[in-house]
Design an enzyme around this catalytic site. Structure first.
Site, PDB file in Angstrom:
ATOM      1  N   LEU A 166      -7.778 -11.987  12.630  1.00 43.92           N
ATOM      2  CA  LEU A 166      -7.066 -10.711  12.666  1.00 43.92           C
ATOM      3  C   LEU A 166      -7.286  -9.961  13.977  1.00 43.92           C
ATOM      4  O   LEU A 166      -6.487  -9.109  14.351  1.00 43.92           O
ATOM      5  CB  LEU A 166      -7.494  -9.840  11.479  1.00 43.92           C
ATOM      6  CG  LEU A 166      -6.611  -8.639  11.134  1.00 43.92           C
ATOM      7  CD1 LEU A 166      -5.154  -9.022  11.003  1.00 43.92           C
ATOM      8  CD2 LEU A 166      -7.102  -7.986   9.846  1.00 43.92           C
ATOM      9  N   CYS A 169      20.433   2.654  17.532  1.00 45.21           N
ATOM     10  CA  CYS A 169      21.039   3.953  17.872  1.00 45.21           C
ATOM     11  C   CYS A 169      22.440   4.166  17.290  1.00 45.21           C
ATOM     12  O   CYS A 169      22.761   5.271  16.844  1.00 45.21           O
ATOM     13  CB  CYS A 169      21.059   4.134  19.376  1.00 45.21           C
ATOM     14  SG  CYS A 169      19.410   4.108  20.114  1.00 45.21           S
ATOM     15  N   CYS A 196      19.569  13.373  19.658  1.00 49.68           N
ATOM     16  CA  CYS A 196      18.511  12.637  20.372  1.00 49.68           C
ATOM     17  C   CYS A 196      18.721  12.748  21.871  1.00 49.68           C
ATOM     18  O   CYS A 196      19.716  12.275  22.414  1.00 49.68           O
ATOM     19  CB  CYS A 196      18.522  11.166  19.951  1.00 49.68           C
ATOM     20  SG  CYS A 196      17.327  10.150  20.840  1.00 49.68           S
ATOM     21  N   GLN A 237      -3.369  -1.218  15.429  1.00 52.14           N
ATOM     22  CA  GLN A 237      -2.886  -2.093  16.502  1.00 52.14           C
ATOM     23  C   GLN A 237      -2.448  -3.456  15.977  1.00 52.14           C
ATOM     24  O   GLN A 237      -2.599  -4.478  16.653  1.00 52.14           O
ATOM     25  CB  GLN A 237      -3.981  -2.267  17.560  1.00 52.14           C
ATOM     26  CG  GLN A 237      -4.200  -1.024  18.378  1.00 52.14           C
ATOM     27  CD  GLN A 237      -3.016  -0.709  19.269  1.00 52.14           C
ATOM     28  OE1 GLN A 237      -2.819  -1.344  20.292  1.00 52.14           O
ATOM     29  NE2 GLN A 237      -2.203   0.260  18.881  1.00 52.14           N
ATOM     30  N   THR A 238      -1.950  -3.478  14.750  1.00 57.58           N
ATOM     31  CA  THR A 238      -1.609  -4.742  14.113  1.00 57.58           C
ATOM     32  C   THR A 238      -0.285  -4.590  13.382  1.00 57.58           C
ATOM     33  O   THR A 238      -0.071  -3.608  12.683  1.00 57.58           O
ATOM     34  CB  THR A 238      -2.707  -5.146  13.118  1.00 57.58           C
ATOM     35  OG1 THR A 238      -3.951  -5.203  13.801  1.00 57.58           O
ATOM     36  CG2 THR A 238      -2.414  -6.493  12.484  1.00 57.58           C
ATOM     37  N   GLU A 260      -5.140   0.884   6.308  1.00 54.32           N
ATOM     38  CA  GLU A 260      -5.044   1.535   7.613  1.00 54.32           C
ATOM     39  C   GLU A 260      -5.945   0.868   8.649  1.00 54.32           C
ATOM     40  O   GLU A 260      -5.575   0.737   9.820  1.00 54.32           O
ATOM     41  CB  GLU A 260      -5.388   3.021   7.502  1.00 54.32           C
ATOM     42  CG  GLU A 260      -4.395   3.835   6.681  1.00 54.32           C
ATOM     43  CD  GLU A 260      -2.986   3.789   7.237  1.00 54.32           C
ATOM     44  OE1 GLU A 260      -2.809   3.424   8.406  1.00 54.32           O
ATOM     45  OE2 GLU A 260      -2.043   4.113   6.489  1.00 54.32           O
ATOM     46  N   TYR A 296      -9.669  -7.777  17.042  1.00 50.43           N
ATOM     47  CA  TYR A 296     -10.387  -6.497  17.124  1.00 50.43           C
ATOM     48  C   TYR A 296     -11.492  -6.409  16.069  1.00 50.43           C
ATOM     49  O   TYR A 296     -11.445  -5.610  15.139  1.00 50.43           O
ATOM     50  CB  TYR A 296      -9.407  -5.334  16.989  1.00 50.43           C
ATOM     51  CG  TYR A 296      -8.630  -5.061  18.256  1.00 50.43           C
ATOM     52  CD1 TYR A 296      -9.105  -5.492  19.490  1.00 50.43           C
ATOM     53  CD2 TYR A 296      -7.431  -4.352  18.236  1.00 50.43           C
ATOM     54  CE1 TYR A 296      -8.401  -5.253  20.655  1.00 50.43           C
ATOM     55  CE2 TYR A 296      -6.718  -4.107  19.402  1.00 50.43           C
ATOM     56  CZ  TYR A 296      -7.204  -4.567  20.607  1.00 50.43           C
ATOM     57  OH  TYR A 296      -6.513  -4.323  21.762  1.00 50.43           O
ATOM     58  N   CYS A 322      22.009   5.453  13.910  1.00 55.44           N
ATOM     59  CA  CYS A 322      20.878   6.361  13.712  1.00 55.44           C
ATOM     60  C   CYS A 322      21.352   7.758  13.300  1.00 55.44           C
ATOM     61  O   CYS A 322      22.193   8.356  13.974  1.00 55.44           O
ATOM     62  CB  CYS A 322      20.060   6.458  14.994  1.00 55.44           C
ATOM     63  SG  CYS A 322      18.726   7.668  14.887  1.00 55.44           S
ATOM     64  N   TYR A 343      -5.688   9.305  13.977  1.00 58.46           N
ATOM     65  CA  TYR A 343      -4.571   8.731  13.235  1.00 58.46           C
ATOM     66  C   TYR A 343      -4.969   8.367  11.804  1.00 58.46           C
ATOM     67  O   TYR A 343      -4.326   8.775  10.837  1.00 58.46           O
ATOM     68  CB  TYR A 343      -3.989   7.478  13.928  1.00 58.46           C
ATOM     69  CG  TYR A 343      -3.166   6.717  12.936  1.00 58.46           C
ATOM     70  CD1 TYR A 343      -1.904   7.174  12.588  1.00 58.46           C
ATOM     71  CD2 TYR A 343      -3.703   5.638  12.229  1.00 58.46           C
ATOM     72  CE1 TYR A 343      -1.171   6.564  11.589  1.00 58.46           C
ATOM     73  CE2 TYR A 343      -2.984   5.020  11.226  1.00 58.46           C
ATOM     74  CZ  TYR A 343      -1.726   5.482  10.918  1.00 58.46           C
ATOM     75  OH  TYR A 343      -1.021   4.902   9.913  1.00 58.46           O
ATOM     76  N   TRP A 389       0.811  -1.217   0.000  1.00 57.93           N
ATOM     77  CA  TRP A 389       0.000   0.000   0.000  1.00 57.93           C
ATOM     78  C   TRP A 389       0.851   1.278   0.000  1.00 57.93           C
ATOM     79  O   TRP A 389       0.344   2.368  -0.033  1.00 57.93           O
ATOM     80  CB  TRP A 389      -0.915   0.018   1.232  1.00 57.93           C
ATOM     81  CG  TRP A 389      -0.157  -0.296   2.472  1.00 57.93           C
ATOM     82  CD1 TRP A 389       0.565   0.568   3.228  1.00 57.93           C
ATOM     83  CD2 TRP A 389      -0.015  -1.589   3.081  1.00 57.93           C
ATOM     84  NE1 TRP A 389       1.167  -0.094   4.265  1.00 57.93           N
ATOM     85  CE2 TRP A 389       0.822  -1.417   4.205  1.00 57.93           C
ATOM     86  CE3 TRP A 389      -0.506  -2.864   2.799  1.00 57.93           C
ATOM     87  CZ2 TRP A 389       1.176  -2.485   5.044  1.00 57.93           C
ATOM     88  CZ3 TRP A 389      -0.159  -3.910   3.635  1.00 57.93           C
ATOM     89  CH2 TRP A 389       0.673  -3.724   4.730  1.00 57.93           C
ATOM     90  N   ASP A 392       0.918   7.772  15.708  1.00 63.86           N
ATOM     91  CA  ASP A 392       0.677   6.375  16.069  1.00 63.86           C
ATOM     92  C   ASP A 392       1.769   5.937  17.042  1.00 63.86           C
ATOM     93  O   ASP A 392       2.549   6.756  17.522  1.00 63.86           O
ATOM     94  CB  ASP A 392       0.671   5.493  14.811  1.00 63.86           C
ATOM     95  CG  ASP A 392       2.072   5.301  14.256  1.00 63.86           C
ATOM     96  OD1 ASP A 392       2.923   6.173  14.490  1.00 63.86           O
ATOM     97  OD2 ASP A 392       2.315   4.277  13.588  1.00 63.86           O
TER      98      ASP A 392
END
Length: 361
Positions: free
Chosen positions: A83, A202, A211, A45-46, A40, A85, A205, A123, A27, A141
């Site tokens: 899946l 890190c 940071c 939550q997946t 989306e 929910y 990064c 979101y 996507w 998110d």
DNA sequence: AAAGCGGGGAA
DNA sequence: TTCCCAGCTTT
């Protein structure tokens, strides 16, 4: 609120995205709002890896929002099976039908209209608005909370009202409004690939020099969350009552878990019980009043961990004698047709065990 | 403001 | 085990 390093953050994030990020997903870069929306909803939550095959199957089965709007509920839930929910599936169908009727099949193209659809919150509305239409809304998110909390050293709990407000403000200030879609995609990819929850990258990064968490050695303490989970234990005894190769099932309703999924005759007890105790229980006799049967077997215990509940389940197979009774709320269906119905994972696992013949009573 | 809602992967 | 994931809705 004034914070240091905002320009550095956005610039280097976009550079990382352009030169280093190689993450690909079906996507990504998609412009069809229907496909973006579908992805989306599936990904709420997946994990991406978990949602990916579902996305492919849904696009295959329902190429447009019109196809989805016209589909039968049970068929769509069957495709959603596993899946989790499941309210997402119900809301998705409601939204598809509203788009078909109220918007004549054309996906709405303003943030507020998108947000008003069932199952779409801040979101998802920002994601669709920015990816499909380039509208300047910043996504917020789990990835974004983590990245911002670490980089800016935000200690306000991300699951509090104050935290939500603060992170929303900060995310909006960082957004590159001229390229909202790519920016949103970049910050989420960055959170998933570099600034991961555990063992973040890190050392390599590109943001580490500025940071705050990294430079104060507090990467593993951010973001802060407050809410503690209370987990309830429940004991389900599923009665597979068989008459002539047919079994009783029902569709779950009410406010409990697994809404719209199907199940066998359920007797829930306050704690674990023996077979004898189960048969003698008030719940059992109330559920199967006067039913004559022969016990064929009791399965081992199945355990399923949900977010707020632990489900312990056993399956009791009974061979009914005489005529099949009417059982309030349940329907009698041929065992061969069970594949047409959506079931919770525990029941699917049990049925698979039976099919593959790994379990003999 | 808090609770409730699935399932799976990783440490 | 524990954490947490491209969160939303209801109470």
């Amino acid at each position: 609120m004034k914070r240091a390093g905002k320009a550095f953050f956005t610039d280097n994030l976009l550079t990382w995205n352009r030169e280093i990020n190689t993450r690909t997903m079906p996507w990504k870069g998609e412009k069809d709002p229907y496909r973006i929306w579908l992805s989306e909803i599936i990904l709420q939550q997946t994990r991406v890896e978990q949602g990916w095959p579902y996305y492919e199957r849904f696009i295959q089965a329902y190429p447009t929002v019109a196809h989805l709007a016209q589909a039968h509920d049970d068929e769509v839930f069957r495709l959603w099976q596993g899946l989790g929910y499941y309210a997402r599936c119900r809301n998705m169908l409601a939204a598809a039908r509203e788009i078909a009727t109220r918007y004549h099949g054309v996906f709405p193209n303003t943030y507020d209209a998108i947000l008003a659809l069932k199952g779409i919150g801040a979101y998802t509305a920002a994601a669709i608005a920015s990816f499909a239409y380039g509208l300047p809304h910043a996504v917020l998110d789990g990835n974004v909370y983590r990245v911002l909390a670490r980089y800016f050293g935000v200690q306000t709990p991300s699951d509090s009202t104050a935290g939500k407000k603060e992170f929303t403000q900060l995310a909006g200030e960082l957004l590159d409004k001229k390229q909202a879609g790519p920016y949103n995609q970049a910050i989420m990819d960055f959170g998933a690939v570099v600034c991961k929850p555990q063992a973040p990258e890190c050392p390599t990064c590109p943001l580490s020099t500025q940071c705050l968490a990294y430079n104060t050695d507090r990467v593993d303490q951010l973001p802060v969350k407050t809410k503690k989970l209370v987990i309830r234990q429940r004991h389900f005894y599923y009665i597979i009552l068989i008459y002539n190769n047919q079994v009783y099932i029902r569709k779950r309703a009410g406010k409990d878990i697994w809404q719209n999924l199907h199940e066998f005759i359920l007797v829930e007890t306050p704690g674990p019980v023996t077979l004898a105790e189960l048969q003698a229980s008030e719940a059992f006799r109330h559920t199967l009043p006067g039913v004559q049967f022969e016990v064929e077997g009791l399965s081992e215990q199945y355990k399923q961990q949900l977010t707020h509940q632990t489900i312990f389940a056993r399956f009791l197979t009974l061979k009914g004698k005489g005529r099949a009774p009417k059982l309030e709320g349940y329907q009698l269906v041929p065992r061969s047709l069970l594949n047409d119905y959506a079931f919770p994972k525990t029941i699917v696992s049990y049925l698979e065990q039976q099919t593959t013949g790994l379990t003999l009573f």
